[in-house]
Design a protein around this motif. Structure first.
Motif, PDB file in Angstrom:
ATOM      1  N   LYS B 153       0.839  -1.202   0.000  1.00 10.25           N
ATOM      2  CA  LYS B 153       0.000   0.000   0.000  1.00 10.25           C
ATOM      3  C   LYS B 153       0.881   1.263   0.000  1.00 10.25           C
ATOM      4  O   LYS B 153       0.642   2.195  -0.771  1.00 10.25           O
ATOM      5  CB  LYS B 153      -0.941  -0.023   1.209  1.00 10.25           C
ATOM      6  N   LEU B 154       1.902   1.274   0.838  1.00 11.19           N
ATOM      7  CA  LEU B 154       2.802   2.432   0.880  1.00 11.19           C
ATOM      8  C   LEU B 154       3.608   2.548  -0.411  1.00 11.19           C
ATOM      9  O   LEU B 154       3.821   3.657  -0.912  1.00 11.19           O
ATOM     10  CB  LEU B 154       3.760   2.338   2.069  1.00 11.19           C
ATOM     11  N   ALA B 155       4.031   1.410  -0.932  1.00 12.34           N
ATOM     12  CA  ALA B 155       4.792   1.441  -2.185  1.00 12.34           C
ATOM     13  C   ALA B 155       3.926   2.021  -3.301  1.00 12.34           C
ATOM     14  O   ALA B 155       4.405   2.768  -4.157  1.00 12.34           O
ATOM     15  CB  ALA B 155       5.275   0.041  -2.537  1.00 12.34           C
ATOM     16  N   MET B 157       1.510   4.289  -2.966  1.00 11.54           N
ATOM     17  CA  MET B 157       1.438   5.738  -2.796  1.00 11.54           C
ATOM     18  C   MET B 157       2.768   6.394  -3.181  1.00 11.54           C
ATOM     19  O   MET B 157       2.790   7.471  -3.776  1.00 11.54           O
ATOM     20  CB  MET B 157       1.089   6.090  -1.341  1.00 11.54           C
ATOM     21  N   ALA B 158       3.875   5.736  -2.825  1.00 17.13           N
ATOM     22  CA  ALA B 158       5.199   6.292  -3.111  1.00 17.13           C
ATOM     23  C   ALA B 158       5.440   6.368  -4.620  1.00 17.13           C
ATOM     24  O   ALA B 158       5.907   7.388  -5.131  1.00 17.13           O
ATOM     25  CB  ALA B 158       6.275   5.443  -2.437  1.00 17.13           C
ATOM     26  N   VAL B 159       5.106   5.296  -5.332  1.00 13.07           N
ATOM     27  CA  VAL B 159       5.336   5.273  -6.780  1.00 13.07           C
ATOM     28  C   VAL B 159       4.447   6.303  -7.478  1.00 13.07           C
ATOM     29  O   VAL B 159       4.909   7.062  -8.337  1.00 13.07           O
ATOM     30  CB  VAL B 159       5.093   3.850  -7.352  1.00 13.07           C
ATOM     31  N   ALA B 161       3.137   9.078  -6.278  1.00 10.65           N
ATOM     32  CA  ALA B 161       3.605  10.444  -5.982  1.00 10.65           C
ATOM     33  C   ALA B 161       4.858  10.769  -6.789  1.00 10.65           C
ATOM     34  O   ALA B 161       4.989  11.860  -7.350  1.00 10.65           O
ATOM     35  CB  ALA B 161       3.883  10.597  -4.488  1.00 10.65           C
ATOM     36  N   MET B 162       5.776   9.802  -6.847  1.00 10.93           N
ATOM     37  CA  MET B 162       7.005  10.008  -7.612  1.00 10.93           C
ATOM     38  C   MET B 162       6.686  10.314  -9.073  1.00 10.93           C
ATOM     39  O   MET B 162       7.218  11.271  -9.649  1.00 10.93           O
ATOM     40  CB  MET B 162       7.852   8.732  -7.517  1.00 10.93           C
TER      41      MET B 162
END
Lengths: 195, 195
Positions: B153-155, B157-159, B161-162
């Motif tokens: 889930k965090l990955a 959001m991170a991808v 956003a990047m």
């Protein structure tokens, strides 16, 4: 009740900034009037001009303070710190600093369009200074052979966007603590630069 | 010059949306009036209400159209595509789709606060559907042992956003083409998930 203008200004200045910050974040710079800000502070509209010449100056002050705080709050590392240590410190600092200031971060992105050209240039200069710090860490790691980065400038933008994105979803008291989030993001950042 | 109401509406509807998009992106939803939108389109303020019941509906329509386009434009992959192929396709698609729509992307982030609760929930549902597509790719890769991701889930959001961050700095005709940017970001995304 007599106060010097100085001490009165010391008290009201931060309240004016806090009111402007909250109203700009809620409604947008263009939709907020000096009258609304005065009402929020609890002063007459005319009195507001003792603290700030106009709404543009207030916006610029908020954004400049935010960027200056960002630059001055960075953890100092010993000269001997490795690029990997420097990158980890940057990553954790960036997440913590921004997650504590959701309204400032929102405005720093959203209201760039409303800065007058001279003010925009000043904010961009501070932003570039911050980005350069990360870019220099990445370049140092590449030249030491510990990072594999095709384009340090793009990697800088990618890492910063990834980290600032935490603000769009992180809520205190949610599934993960900020420390856990930091750890997971640091793991992804580290891998993304090939370390 | 006689036209059916249908064809007139077909022509004016897109012009109303284009005017609203541009004005909202420039000044913010709260600062723009229906009168301004009408002026931009070149119709009387009253005539605008033939096309939209109110400003909130216009905003919701813009954001819903943007999210629906996002979901319907995704490249279709064969069932046999690997998680790595699916992630590369997602990465390249996301950069391309968003870089072509800077105003929609800006509004989709900035004006969430101005959606009425029911409209907000509808947009969030579409956004979650899109995020789930990436999360499912990451989970598939983890279970096949090709991705190393601590928290899918965090990955996700991170991808996202990047990749969306490309919009803040990419300019056509700059140092790198969009194809080069795609390639560099794909390399970072791949490494960030341990592949």
């Amino acid at each position: 009740m007599a106060r010097t203008t100085g001490s009165h200004s010391d008290i009201t200045g931060p309240r004016v900034r806090a009111a402007a910050l909250s109203l700009f974040a809620q409604h947008g710079f263009a939709a907020v009037s000096m009258r609304q800000i005065a009402r929020e502070v609890g002063v007459q509209a005319g009195a507001l001009y003792n603290y700030t010449p106009d709404k543009q100056s207030l916006l610029f002050d908020l954004m400049q303070t935010h960027m200056s705080d960002l630059l001055s709050s960075r953890d100092k590392l010993p000269e001997t710190a490795s690029p990997l240590e420097a990158l980890e410190t940057f990553t954790r600092f960036h997440i913590r600093f921004h997650s504590e200031r959701p309204e400032e971060v929102f405005i720093a992105y959203m209201e760039l369009r409303n800065l007058e050209p001279e003010n925009f240039e000043a904010i961009e200069k501070l932003r570039r200074t911050y980005e350069d710090q990360l870019e220099n860490i990445l370049r140092a790691g590449v030249s030491e052979g510990v990072f594999k980065v095709a384009d340090p400038k793009l990697a800088t933008m990618a890492v910063i966007a990834m980290l600032t994105g935490v603000n769009t979803w992180f809520r205190e008291g949610g599934r993960l603590s900020l420390e856990e989030v930091e750890q997971i993001y640091w793991d992804m950042v580290r891998k993304s630069v090939g370390a």
